[in-house]
Design a protein around this motif. Structure first.
Motif, PDB file in Angstrom:
ATOM      1  N   TYR A 199       0.837  -1.325  -0.094  1.00  0.00           N
ATOM      2  CA  TYR A 199      -0.037   0.133   0.035  1.00  0.00           C
ATOM      3  C   TYR A 199       0.842   1.293  -0.124  1.00  0.00           C
ATOM      4  CZ  TYR A 199      -3.722  -3.254   1.042  1.00  0.00           C
ATOM      5  OH  TYR A 199      -4.967  -4.289   0.666  1.00  0.00           O
ATOM      6  N   ASP A 200       2.262   1.118   0.062  1.00  0.00           N
ATOM      7  CA  ASP A 200       3.045   2.302  -0.048  1.00  0.00           C
ATOM      8  C   ASP A 200       2.890   3.233   1.084  1.00  0.00           C
ATOM      9  OD1 ASP A 200       5.060   3.765  -1.332  1.00  0.00           O
ATOM     10  OD2 ASP A 200       3.786   5.137  -2.461  1.00  0.00           O
ATOM     11  N   LEU A 201       2.921   2.555   2.294  1.00  0.00           N
ATOM     12  CA  LEU A 201       2.568   3.643   3.555  1.00  0.00           C
ATOM     13  C   LEU A 201       3.856   4.343   3.880  1.00  0.00           C
ATOM     14  CD1 LEU A 201       0.512   1.033   5.697  1.00  0.00           C
ATOM     15  CD2 LEU A 201      -0.354   2.816   3.989  1.00  0.00           C
ATOM     16  N   PRO A 202       3.479   5.638   4.074  1.00  0.00           N
ATOM     17  CA  PRO A 202       4.735   6.330   4.231  1.00  0.00           C
ATOM     18  C   PRO A 202       5.416   6.218   5.558  1.00  0.00           C
ATOM     19  CG  PRO A 202       2.864   8.010   3.446  1.00  0.00           C
ATOM     20  CD  PRO A 202       2.280   6.389   3.855  1.00  0.00           C
ATOM     21  N   ARG A 203       6.751   6.132   5.861  1.00  0.00           N
ATOM     22  CA  ARG A 203       7.493   6.012   6.635  1.00  0.00           C
ATOM     23  C   ARG A 203       6.984   6.910   7.984  1.00  0.00           C
ATOM     24  NH1 ARG A 203      12.560   4.041   8.739  1.00  0.00           N
ATOM     25  NH2 ARG A 203      12.596   4.482  11.051  1.00  0.00           N
ATOM     26  N   VAL A 204       6.537   8.405   7.626  1.00  0.00           N
ATOM     27  CA  VAL A 204       6.334   9.289   8.479  1.00  0.00           C
ATOM     28  C   VAL A 204       5.024   9.144   9.489  1.00  0.00           C
ATOM     29  CG1 VAL A 204       4.927  10.503   6.957  1.00  0.00           C
ATOM     30  CG2 VAL A 204       6.285  11.696   8.913  1.00  0.00           C
ATOM     31  N   TRP A 205       4.278   8.189   8.980  1.00  0.00           N
ATOM     32  CA  TRP A 205       3.222   8.028  10.039  1.00  0.00           C
ATOM     33  C   TRP A 205       3.567   7.019  10.874  1.00  0.00           C
ATOM     34  CZ3 TRP A 205      -0.691   6.449   5.375  1.00  0.00           C
ATOM     35  CH2 TRP A 205      -0.979   7.571   4.863  1.00  0.00           C
ATOM     36  N   PHE A 206       4.521   5.881  10.680  1.00  0.00           N
ATOM     37  CA  PHE A 206       5.094   5.159  11.679  1.00  0.00           C
ATOM     38  C   PHE A 206       5.862   5.851  12.681  1.00  0.00           C
ATOM     39  CE2 PHE A 206       3.719   2.327   8.190  1.00  0.00           C
ATOM     40  CZ  PHE A 206       2.832   1.451   8.772  1.00  0.00           C
ATOM     41  N   ASP A 207       6.737   6.857  12.194  1.00  0.00           N
ATOM     42  CA  ASP A 207       7.607   7.276  13.002  1.00  0.00           C
ATOM     43  C   ASP A 207       7.080   8.458  14.100  1.00  0.00           C
ATOM     44  OD1 ASP A 207       9.851   6.547  12.010  1.00  0.00           O
ATOM     45  OD2 ASP A 207      10.136   8.149  10.720  1.00  0.00           O
ATOM     46  N   ALA A 208       5.787   8.787  13.661  1.00  0.00           N
ATOM     47  CA  ALA A 208       4.847   9.528  14.483  1.00  0.00           C
ATOM     48  C   ALA A 208       4.299   8.895  15.466  1.00  0.00           C
ATOM     49  CB  ALA A 208       3.668  10.248  13.560  1.00  0.00           C
ATOM     50  N   PHE A 209       3.902   7.567  15.217  1.00  0.00           N
ATOM     51  CA  PHE A 209       3.631   6.660  16.223  1.00  0.00           C
ATOM     52  C   PHE A 209       4.488   6.225  17.253  1.00  0.00           C
ATOM     53  CE2 PHE A 209       2.945   2.071  17.434  1.00  0.00           C
ATOM     54  CZ  PHE A 209       1.893   2.062  18.153  1.00  0.00           C
ATOM     55  N   LEU A 210       5.528   6.091  16.794  1.00  0.00           N
ATOM     56  CA  LEU A 210       6.622   5.711  17.708  1.00  0.00           C
ATOM     57  C   LEU A 210       7.000   6.846  18.637  1.00  0.00           C
ATOM     58  CD1 LEU A 210       9.255   3.353  15.768  1.00  0.00           C
ATOM     59  CD2 LEU A 210       7.200   2.837  17.251  1.00  0.00           C
ATOM     60  N   HIS A 211       7.008   8.110  18.069  1.00  0.00           N
ATOM     61  CA  HIS A 211       7.060   9.261  18.866  1.00  0.00           C
ATOM     62  C   HIS A 211       6.109   9.397  20.050  1.00  0.00           C
ATOM     63  CE1 HIS A 211       7.919  13.456  19.925  1.00  0.00           C
ATOM     64  NE2 HIS A 211       6.641  13.723  19.879  1.00  0.00           N
ATOM     65  N   SER A 212       4.885   9.289  19.867  1.00  0.00           N
ATOM     66  CA  SER A 212       3.744   9.217  20.802  1.00  0.00           C
ATOM     67  C   SER A 212       4.108   8.100  21.872  1.00  0.00           C
ATOM     68  CB  SER A 212       2.378   8.944  20.212  1.00  0.00           C
ATOM     69  OG  SER A 212       2.136  10.176  19.476  1.00  0.00           O
ATOM     70  N   MET A 213       4.631   6.858  21.517  1.00  0.00           N
ATOM     71  CA  MET A 213       4.951   5.718  22.358  1.00  0.00           C
ATOM     72  C   MET A 213       5.853   6.160  23.180  1.00  0.00           C
ATOM     73  SD  MET A 213       2.551   3.715  21.820  1.00  0.00           S
ATOM     74  CE  MET A 213       1.364   5.034  21.397  1.00  0.00           C
ATOM     75  N   ARG A 214       6.819   7.002  22.792  1.00  0.00           N
ATOM     76  CA  ARG A 214       8.191   7.386  23.474  1.00  0.00           C
ATOM     77  C   ARG A 214       7.455   8.360  24.425  1.00  0.00           C
ATOM     78  NH1 ARG A 214      13.026   5.320  22.014  1.00  0.00           N
ATOM     79  NH2 ARG A 214      13.262   4.602  19.920  1.00  0.00           N
ATOM     80  N   MET A 215       6.459   9.053  24.285  1.00  0.00           N
ATOM     81  CA  MET A 215       5.929  10.209  25.268  1.00  0.00           C
ATOM     82  C   MET A 215       5.510   9.693  26.147  1.00  0.00           C
ATOM     83  SD  MET A 215       4.179  12.968  22.468  1.00  0.00           S
ATOM     84  CE  MET A 215       3.631  14.147  23.453  1.00  0.00           C
ATOM     85  N   ASP A 216       4.814   8.358  26.158  1.00  0.00           N
ATOM     86  CA  ASP A 216       4.386   7.707  27.402  1.00  0.00           C
ATOM     87  C   ASP A 216       5.266   7.431  28.361  1.00  0.00           C
ATOM     88  OD1 ASP A 216       1.459   7.569  27.019  1.00  0.00           O
ATOM     89  OD2 ASP A 216       1.558   5.864  25.629  1.00  0.00           O
ATOM     90  N   LEU A 217       6.448   7.449  28.012  1.00  0.00           N
ATOM     91  CA  LEU A 217       7.624   7.147  28.851  1.00  0.00           C
ATOM     92  C   LEU A 217       8.012   8.252  29.851  1.00  0.00           C
ATOM     93  CD1 LEU A 217       9.818   4.651  26.700  1.00  0.00           C
ATOM     94  CD2 LEU A 217       8.067   4.161  28.119  1.00  0.00           C
ATOM     95  N   HIS A 218       7.743   9.600  29.297  1.00  0.00           N
ATOM     96  CA  HIS A 218       8.163  10.459  30.313  1.00  0.00           C
ATOM     97  C   HIS A 218       6.933  11.682  30.393  1.00  0.00           C
ATOM     98  CE1 HIS A 218       8.448  12.719  26.361  1.00  0.00           C
ATOM     99  NE2 HIS A 218       9.093  12.044  25.883  1.00  0.00           N
TER     100      HIS A 218
END
Length: 294
Positions: free
Chosen positions: A95-114
């Motif tokens: 589906y040619d999904l952009p990497r930026v969408w997954f990076d944004a998801f990981l960024h939010s998951m990191r926010m949960d740590l702090h």
């Protein structure tokens, strides 16, 4: 890899979705068969990362680093191992999904740590973008649209946001036990509610009228986001609409249950009962059959 060789990986993702996302999984059964594997792969990846951050016993920082490395491998075309990684790679490339969408998801998951709380809806928006809006965006290429995809993206993002806000309202007690308050402090303060009052109510099991009024206002806000997202359903391909309509109805049903419980959600997790879930899904399934009839 061929479709046949990928089948075990997608089946493993389907089991994860069935085990963890009752409302979500029920809605996916209304998808056309070709769209389900990718849907399960995206869910399984997000679930694995989210659990690595939330559940005790592991190293969440390492898990997030591993997830980022997996994305590096996927987008570089390197071989991945494990069923979820294999299914995710196939989905991203199909589906040619952009990497930026997954990076944004990981960024939010990191926010949960702090980050343990958010001052305003604007501050919360940074978290919600990665944890929910991009999930709606990831699903658009899988579901398909009848208009240029960019035209449907704001609605898909809004629907992801609406679902996430519902989760925050349903899980406020569970999140508080983890040390987090996702409900914006500014919105709570308007009703003289703060973290200390929420913790008191959770510890004692006693409701408080100030908390009730705050949650009532936040439910109204959540319903407004659903109204903003709703026009996007008509922009999806017809065969995808019953699934999204079902999820839309069932998640709003959680808000109905919160209201019916008089907003007493700190000590329990409200759910839409199985009979109602089945009824909504059955009506959607019959509607889909009718739309396909000659």
């Amino acid at each position: 890899m061929s479709g046949r060789s990928l089948a075990p990986a997608f089946r493993a993702c389907r089991r994860i979705a069935a085990r963890h996302g009752r409302t979500y999984f029920l809605a996916t059964l209304l998808l056309p068969a070709h769209a389900r594997p990718a849907t399960y792969a995206l869910y399984a990846f997000a679930r694995q990362v989210d659990d690595a951050v939330d559940l005790p016993g592991g190293d969440p920082h390492r898990a997030l680093d591993d997830a980022a490395q997996l994305l590096d491998d996927v987008y570089a075309g390197r071989v991945t191992t494990g069923p979820v990684a294999t299914a995710l790679a196939a989905t991203v490339h199909r589906y040619d999904l952009p990497r930026v969408w997954f990076d944004a998801f990981l960024h939010s998951m990191r926010m949960d740590l702090h980050t343990a709380e958010y001052a305003t809806f604007t501050a919360l928006g940074e978290y919600v973008h990665g944890s929910a809006r991009v999930i709606g965006l990831q699903m658009l290429p899988v579901l398909g649209t009848t208009v240029p995809q960019a035209e449907a993206e704001p609605y898909a993002a809004a629907l992801g946001e609406a679902f996430q806000l519902t989760n925050f309202l349903r899980d406020v007690g569970e999140d508080l036990r983890r040390g987090r308050v996702y409900l914006p402090a500014e919105e709570l303060a308007a009703f003289d509610v703060d973290r200390q009052l929420l913790e008191w109510s959770l510890a004692t099991g006693r409701p408080d009228p100030r908390i009730r009024r705050a949650l009532q206002a936040l439910v109204a806000h959540n319903r407004a986001v659903y109204r903003r997202a709703r026009p996007g359903i008509a922009l999806l391909r017809p065969e995808a609409r019953p699934c999204v309509t079902t999820a839309f109805t069932l998640y709003q049903g959680i808000l109905d249950e919160i209201t019916a419980a008089d907003y007493d959600v700190l000590g329990r997790r409200v759910v839409v009962d199985g009979k109602r879930r089945a009824g909504v899904a059955a009506r959607a399934f019959l509607g889909r059959l009718t739309s396909l009839s000659p």
